[in-house]
Design an enzyme around this catalytic site. Structure first.
Site, PDB file in Angstrom:
ATOM      1  CG  ASP A  31      -1.809   1.194   1.339  1.00  0.00           C
ATOM      2  OD1 ASP A  31      -1.936   1.929   0.340  1.00  0.00           O
ATOM      3  OD2 ASP A  31      -2.391   1.409   2.423  1.00  0.00           O
ATOM      4  CG  ASP A 217      -3.676   4.601  -2.249  1.00  0.00           C
ATOM      5  OD1 ASP A 217      -3.023   3.614  -1.865  1.00  0.00           O
ATOM      6  OD2 ASP A 217      -4.700   5.018  -1.659  1.00  0.00           O
TER       7      ASP A 217
END
Length: 325
Positions: A31, A217
């Site tokens: 992430d 992201d």
């Protein structure tokens, strides 16, 4: 290293080894939108931890509890994780990171229903809610990498295309080097992989929104816009209907050409990545809306990133995109 996906194209994760003595391997989500590392611990009795592999500190000869330091993190989707802070040796992509701080989770939100049992934050360490130093930063600080970079190729389930993470550089076999374009992070980035967005193009119409930035992201499936920007975006698609829940309904049989412009170069989103079927004959656009924390901040998730090769250059504080080979 190979990366697996939560189908279809929801999240991307890979195996990280925790500990020495009896090494324990766990699937952990990668992430770039957060800065904390955690894994389910053996004392987790939350429903999310049921029937899942869990880290057992008793088997780990490198384990050390950080006395008096709780672990707590809340993600943008509302997921909360609590536990203890500790240190151990982890191995990622064959590279060992000694005395890596991480959270041993004993409490996890019920909505954490995924094939992975932890998250590795890959933003800058400033984003850590527990003042951790990220594994990537530790590797850079320890001079263990050829280059202070990591790179992703995120596969598409429909194409059965592979996903891959390279730590310490990039894999030149996966992209066309002559298309590689870097964009520097904005100054006030708060530790995020946040870059200026030059423009967004919808079915040939430029939106020309000024001063927009995008957080790159890998932990997000969609492209998330502030509500007003989503309204502007979908005004170019007459058939789109606001569902009122952050998404816009679209006819499943329509194809739309959506592009983002970074560093002066236009990057197209495959129409299959834009129109997403959530139920039979029920589709939404992968551009959704939520409170992103700012009227000008977008979150650029895998709906876009599947279409490019992405180099996260931590040393030079820039993000590079290239066409996939």
């Amino acid at each position: 290293m190979p990366v697996e996906q939560e189908q279809p194209d929801v999240a991307y994760f890979g195996q990280i080894t925790f500990g020495t003595g009896t090494p324990q391997n766990f699937d952990i989500q990668f992430d770039t939108g957060s800065g904390d590392l955690f894994v389910f611990g053996k004392d987790c009795d939350s429903p999310a931890c049921d029937d899942k592999p869990k880290y057992d500190s008793d088997l780990d000869t490198s384990f050390s509890l950080i006395e008096g330091k709780d672990f707590s993190v809340e993600y943008a989707d509302g997921t909360e994780v609590n536990g203890d802070s500790a240190k151990t040796t982890i191995v990622i992509a064959g590279i060992s990171v000694e005395t890596q701080e991480f959270g041993v989770a004993d409490e996890v939100s019920d909505d954490f229903e995924h094939p992975y049992v932890g998250i590795m934050g890959m933003a800058f360490s400033e984003t850590s809610e527990n003042e951790q130093i990220t594994p990537i930063t530790n590797l850079i600080n320890n001079n263990q990498l050829d280059n202070p970079q990591f790179s992703f190729m995120l596969g598409r389930d429909a194409d059965q295309s592979p996903s891959e993470l390279t730590i310490g550089g990039s894999n030149p076999d996966r992209y066309h080097a002559d298309t590689l374009t870097f964009t520097h992070l904005i100054d006030n980035n708060g530790g995020a992989w946040e870059i200026p967005i030059d423009n967004c193009v919808v079915n040939g119409e430029e939106l020309n929104l000024e001063g927009r930035t995008g957080i790159i992201d890998t932990g997000s499936t969609r492209i998330i816009l502030p509500p007003d920007d989503a309204d502007t975006f979908y005004s170019e698609i007459p058939t789109a209907i606001d569902n009122g829940d952050g998404s816009y309904a679209l006819p499943c049989d329509e194809q739309h050409e959506v592009s983002l412009v970074f560093g002066g170069k236009t990057w197209n989103i495959d129409p299959r990545d834009f129109t997403v079927e959530i139920d039979e004959d029920d589709c939404i656009g992968s551009v959704v809306y939520a409170d992103t924390g700012s009227d000008t901040e977008w979150h650029i998730g895998s709906a876009f990133l599947k279409n490019v090769y992405t180099i996260f250059d931590q040393g030079n504080r820039q993000v590079g995109f290239a066409e996939l080979a």
